[in-house]
Design a protein around this motif. Structure first.
Motif, mmCIF file in Angstrom:
data_model
loop_
_atom_site.group_PDB
_atom_site.id
_atom_site.type_symbol
_atom_site.label_atom_id
_atom_site.label_comp_id
_atom_site.label_asym_id
_atom_site.label_seq_id
_atom_site.Cartn_x
_atom_site.Cartn_y
_atom_site.Cartn_z
ATOM 1 N N LEU A 112 -17.348 24.718 19.811
ATOM 2 C CA LEU A 112 -18.082 24.467 18.913
ATOM 3 C C LEU A 112 -17.897 23.563 17.472
ATOM 4 C CD1 LEU A 112 -20.684 27.977 18.386
ATOM 5 C CD2 LEU A 112 -21.367 25.120 19.527
ATOM 6 N N PHE A 113 -16.682 24.207 16.851
ATOM 7 C CA PHE A 113 -15.845 23.855 16.375
ATOM 8 C C PHE A 113 -14.935 22.607 16.087
ATOM 9 C CE2 PHE A 113 -16.110 28.088 14.888
ATOM 10 C CZ PHE A 113 -15.175 27.660 12.635
ATOM 11 N N GLY A 114 -15.290 22.018 17.461
ATOM 12 C CA GLY A 114 -14.555 20.288 18.130
ATOM 13 C C GLY A 114 -15.567 19.567 17.773
ATOM 14 N N LEU A 115 -17.431 19.986 18.548
ATOM 15 C CA LEU A 115 -18.159 18.944 18.815
ATOM 16 C C LEU A 115 -18.959 18.972 17.192
ATOM 17 C CD1 LEU A 115 -19.123 19.397 22.106
ATOM 18 C CD2 LEU A 115 -16.915 17.851 21.031
ATOM 19 N N LEU A 116 -18.841 19.860 16.217
ATOM 20 C CA LEU A 116 -19.638 19.834 14.935
ATOM 21 C C LEU A 116 -19.075 19.638 13.739
ATOM 22 C CD1 LEU A 116 -22.540 23.032 16.568
ATOM 23 C CD2 LEU A 116 -22.619 20.780 16.562
ATOM 24 N N LYS A 117 -20.031 19.072 13.037
ATOM 25 C CA LYS A 117 -19.831 18.843 11.326
ATOM 26 C C LYS A 117 -21.423 19.379 10.576
ATOM 27 C CE LYS A 117 -20.851 14.334 11.270
ATOM 28 N NZ LYS A 117 -22.180 14.545 12.293
ATOM 29 N N SER A 118 -20.800 19.410 9.357
ATOM 30 C CA SER A 118 -21.869 19.995 8.777
ATOM 31 C C SER A 118 -22.697 19.070 8.188
ATOM 32 C CB SER A 118 -20.908 20.034 6.857
ATOM 33 O OG SER A 118 -21.785 20.131 5.772
ATOM 34 N N GLY A 119 -24.030 20.056 7.906
ATOM 35 C CA GLY A 119 -24.412 18.762 8.405
ATOM 36 C C GLY A 119 -25.880 18.261 9.690
ATOM 37 N N ASP A 120 -24.890 19.004 10.964
ATOM 38 C CA ASP A 120 -25.084 19.603 12.222
ATOM 39 C C ASP A 120 -26.050 20.333 12.844
ATOM 40 O OD1 ASP A 120 -23.441 16.761 12.449
ATOM 41 O OD2 ASP A 120 -22.784 17.243 13.807
ATOM 42 N N HIS A 121 -26.629 20.156 13.750
ATOM 43 C CA HIS A 121 -27.921 21.115 14.164
ATOM 44 C C HIS A 121 -27.673 21.282 15.448
ATOM 45 C CE1 HIS A 121 -32.005 22.297 16.306
ATOM 46 N NE2 HIS A 121 -31.807 23.899 15.812
ATOM 47 N N VAL A 122 -27.520 22.936 16.201
ATOM 48 C CA VAL A 122 -27.066 23.169 17.201
ATOM 49 C C VAL A 122 -28.457 23.748 18.111
ATOM 50 C CG1 VAL A 122 -25.926 25.169 16.688
ATOM 51 C CG2 VAL A 122 -26.079 23.993 19.332
ATOM 52 N N LEU A 123 -28.939 23.428 19.017
ATOM 53 C CA LEU A 123 -29.802 24.213 19.835
ATOM 54 C C LEU A 123 -29.215 25.013 20.683
ATOM 55 C CD1 LEU A 123 -32.951 24.686 20.070
ATOM 56 C CD2 LEU A 123 -33.119 22.853 21.215
ATOM 57 N N PHE A 124 -29.602 26.345 20.915
ATOM 58 C CA PHE A 124 -29.237 26.920 22.051
ATOM 59 C C PHE A 124 -30.489 27.416 22.769
ATOM 60 C CE2 PHE A 124 -25.889 27.697 18.797
ATOM 61 C CZ PHE A 124 -24.654 27.933 19.269
ATOM 62 N N VAL A 125 -30.660 27.070 23.949
ATOM 63 C CA VAL A 125 -30.908 27.256 24.908
ATOM 64 C C VAL A 125 -30.893 28.172 26.167
ATOM 65 C CG1 VAL A 125 -32.886 25.699 26.217
ATOM 66 C CG2 VAL A 125 -31.811 24.636 24.651
ATOM 67 N N ASN A 126 -31.990 28.687 26.072
ATOM 68 C CA ASN A 126 -32.600 30.322 27.118
ATOM 69 C C ASN A 126 -31.554 31.378 26.803
ATOM 70 O OD1 ASN A 126 -33.121 31.285 29.626
ATOM 71 N ND2 ASN A 126 -31.760 30.294 30.979
ATOM 72 N N ASP A 127 -31.500 32.658 27.046
ATOM 73 C CA ASP A 127 -30.755 33.927 26.814
ATOM 74 C C ASP A 127 -29.461 33.388 26.270
ATOM 75 O OD1 ASP A 127 -32.772 35.376 26.711
ATOM 76 O OD2 ASP A 127 -32.982 34.953 28.666
ATOM 77 N N ILE A 128 -28.495 33.337 25.485
ATOM 78 C CA ILE A 128 -27.155 33.078 25.150
ATOM 79 C C ILE A 128 -26.490 34.202 24.625
ATOM 80 C CG2 ILE A 128 -25.845 31.549 23.771
ATOM 81 C CD1 ILE A 128 -27.875 30.152 25.319
ATOM 82 N N TYR A 129 -25.472 34.056 25.314
ATOM 83 C CA TYR A 129 -24.272 35.236 25.178
ATOM 84 C C TYR A 129 -24.085 36.043 23.831
ATOM 85 C CZ TYR A 129 -19.851 37.547 25.067
ATOM 86 O OH TYR A 129 -18.585 38.420 24.954
ATOM 87 N N GLY A 130 -24.330 36.953 22.785
ATOM 88 C CA GLY A 130 -24.886 37.663 22.055
ATOM 89 C C GLY A 130 -22.949 37.275 20.862
ATOM 90 N N PRO A 131 -21.791 37.064 21.224
ATOM 91 C CA PRO A 131 -21.027 37.190 19.914
ATOM 92 C C PRO A 131 -20.950 34.845 20.038
ATOM 93 C CG PRO A 131 -19.936 38.671 21.808
ATOM 94 C CD PRO A 131 -21.253 38.471 22.145
#
Length: 385
Positions: free
Chosen positions: A95-114
Motif C-alpha cells: 500500500l505504501f509502495g504503490l499509492l500516493k496522496s490523491g489515489d484511491h484503492v478499492l478493496f474487493v470481497n471480505d478483507i482481513y481486518g487489519p
C-alpha cells in the motif's frame, strides 16, 4: 480431490538446494549476520548501488532469506519475491509502495481486518478507499473512481470464503490504469496461482500454512522483477519489516511438508464440512466447494481448498455461539490458522473500522488441523449437543 502440481511438490521438498554454498545440508545455513564485509571499497559501493540483489546489510538482503524468496517465487510462478517480518509488513509495503496522496484503492470481497485498519490510517496521508462485496466485474467496475489506482482482492475472502473472477477483474482494471493485488494466503501458492491469472502482485501471510507449525511470523509479496524492486526501495527498506534469518529457516522447513499438509487439511475439512452440512444446528456452510454460485470459478482457478471454512448456527444467539466454541475440546480458541492444531474463532459484530459487517453474529470459523476428521467430528457433536 486436491490436485497439487507435481512440480510444486519438488520445489517445496528441495527448497534448500537453491543455496549453492551450504555444504550439502538439506536446508541452507542460517546466515545470522547484520552486515557483510566486502573485499574493496569499490565492491561495497557497488553493493550499495544494487542492494536489492547484493548482501550488504540484512535490513536489505540476507542469504537465508534469499533462498526462501527464490523458492516462493518458483512456487507462485513469479519473477521475484520479497519476504517481510509479518503478513502485515507485506500489506504495508504494497500500500505504501504503490499509492500516493490523491489515489484511491478499492478493496474487493471480505478483507482481513487489519488491512482495512491500515487503509483507514492512510486517509491521514490523502489516500482514500472503499470496499466492494460484488463478484460481478461490471459492478466492480462501476465502483471504481477516476483516481482508483489499485484493486486489492482476497479470493477466497476472509471468513466467508467467496471467490472472485481474478482474470476478469485484472483485464478490467488494466483498461482503467489500475493495478491488481491479491492476498493469496488462504489458498497458498499450491492451490491458486493469481499471477498466472493476470494479477500484478500476490501476497501471503507466511505465518499460516507456509510456516505450518504456529511458531513463526512472516510475509511475502511476489510479482515481476520490476514491481518487487520498486517495492524494495520505496517501502520495504523504509518501513523496516525485516524477516529474520532464523524465521526464514523455519519457513523453509515448513515448505518441505506443505503439499502433504495441504492435502490433509483439504480432505479433513471437506469431511467435517460434509458432516456439519446435515447437522440440525447448522444454518449455512461457508466453503468454496459448498457454494453453487462459485463452483465454476472453483474448478477454473483453484486446485482445492485449504482447511479453513466457516459455519453459521441457526435459531440461536451470539452468547450461545460463544458457548458452543467454549465446549469444544480439540479446537483451540485462538486467532490465526494454518498450523497442525485445529482452531475455532467466532465472528465479530463489527469490523475493525467500526462499520457494519456482513459476517453473521452466529458464525464459527474453523481451521481444521491434523487431529483426524473422526476425532474432530466427535468433538463437534458433543459441543453442538
Amino acid at each position: 480431490m486436491i490436485a497439487i502440481d507435481p512440480q510444486d511438490r519438488l520445489i517445496c521438498l528441495r527448497a534448500g538446494e537453491a543455496a549453492d554454498d551450504h555444504h550439502g545440508a538439506v536446508l541452507p545455513q542460517i546466515s545470522q549476520a547484520s552486515l557483510y564485509r566486502k573485499r574493496t571499497m569499490e565492491d561495497l559501493l557497488d553493493g550499495l548501488s544494487r542492494e536489492h540483489a547484493a548482501n550488504v546489510y540484512s535490513r536489505g538482503t540476507n542469504p537465508t532469506v534469499k533462498v526462501l524468496e527464490d523458492t516462493l517465487a518458483n512456487l507462485e510462478r513469479a519473477e521475484a519475491c520479497k519476504c517481510f517480518g509479518s503478513g502485515m509488513g507485506a500489506v504495508s509495503a504494497v500500500l505504501f509502495g504503490l499509492l500516493k496522496s490523491g489515489d484511491h484503492v478499492l478493496f474487493v470481497n471480505d478483507i482481513y481486518g487489519p488491512t482495512l485498519e491500515l487503509a483507514a490510517r492512510l486517509e491521514n496521508f490523502g489516500v482514500s478507499w472503499s470496499q466492494s462485496f460484488a463478484q460481478d466485474v461490471d459492478v466492480i467496475a462501476g465502483e471504481m473512481r477516476d483516481n482508483t489506482r489499485l484493486i486489492y482482492m482476497e479470493s477466497p475472502g476472509s471468513m466467508l470464503f467467496r471467490l472472485l473472477p481474478i482474470a476478469e477483474i485484472r483485464a478490467m482494471a488494466k483498461t482503467r490504469n489500475a493495478l491488481t493485488v491479491i492476498d493469496n494466503t488462504v489458498a497458498t501458492p499450491l492451490l491458486q496461482k493469481p499471477l498466472a491469472l493476470g494479477a500484478d502482485l500476490s501476497l501471503h501471510s507466511c505465518s499460516k500454512y507456509i510456516g505450518g507449525h504456529s511458531d513463526v511470523i512472516g510475509g511475502a509479496v511476489m510479482g515481476s522483477q520490476e514491481f518487487i524492486e520498486r517495492l524494495f526501495y520505496k517501502s520495504y527498506m523504509l518501513l523496516g519489516s525485516v524477516l529474520a534469518p532464523f524465521d526464514a529457516f523455519l519457513l523453509l522447513r515448513g515448505l518441505m511438508t506443505l503439499p502433504d499438509r495441504m492435502a490433509r487439511h483439504h480432505e479433513d475439512a471437506l469431511t467435517v464440512a460434509n458432516y456439519l452440512e446435515n447437522h440440525p444446528r447448522i444454518g449455512a456452510i461457508y466453503h468454496p466447494a459448498f457454494c453453487k454460485e462459485d463452483s465454476a470459478l472453483f474448478e477454473h482457478q483453484m486446485r482445492g481448498h485449504s482447511g479453513l471454512f466457516s459455519v453459521a448456527l441457526k435459531d440461536t444467539s451470539y452468547s450461545e455461539t460463544l458457548a458452543v466454541a467454549d465446549r469444544l475440546k480439540l479446537f483451540g480458541r485462538a486467532v490465526s490458522w494454518g498450523g497442525a492444531e485445529s482452531l475455532v474463532l467466532c465472528g465479530h459484530k463489527s469490523d475493525p473500522a467500526g462499520r457494519e459487517t456482513r459476517i453473521p453474529a452466529t458464525l464459527l470459523r474453523f481451521s481444521i488441523g491434523l487431529e483426524g476428521a473422526d476425532n474432530l467430528i466427535a468433538d463437534l457433536e458433543q459441543a453442538l449437543a
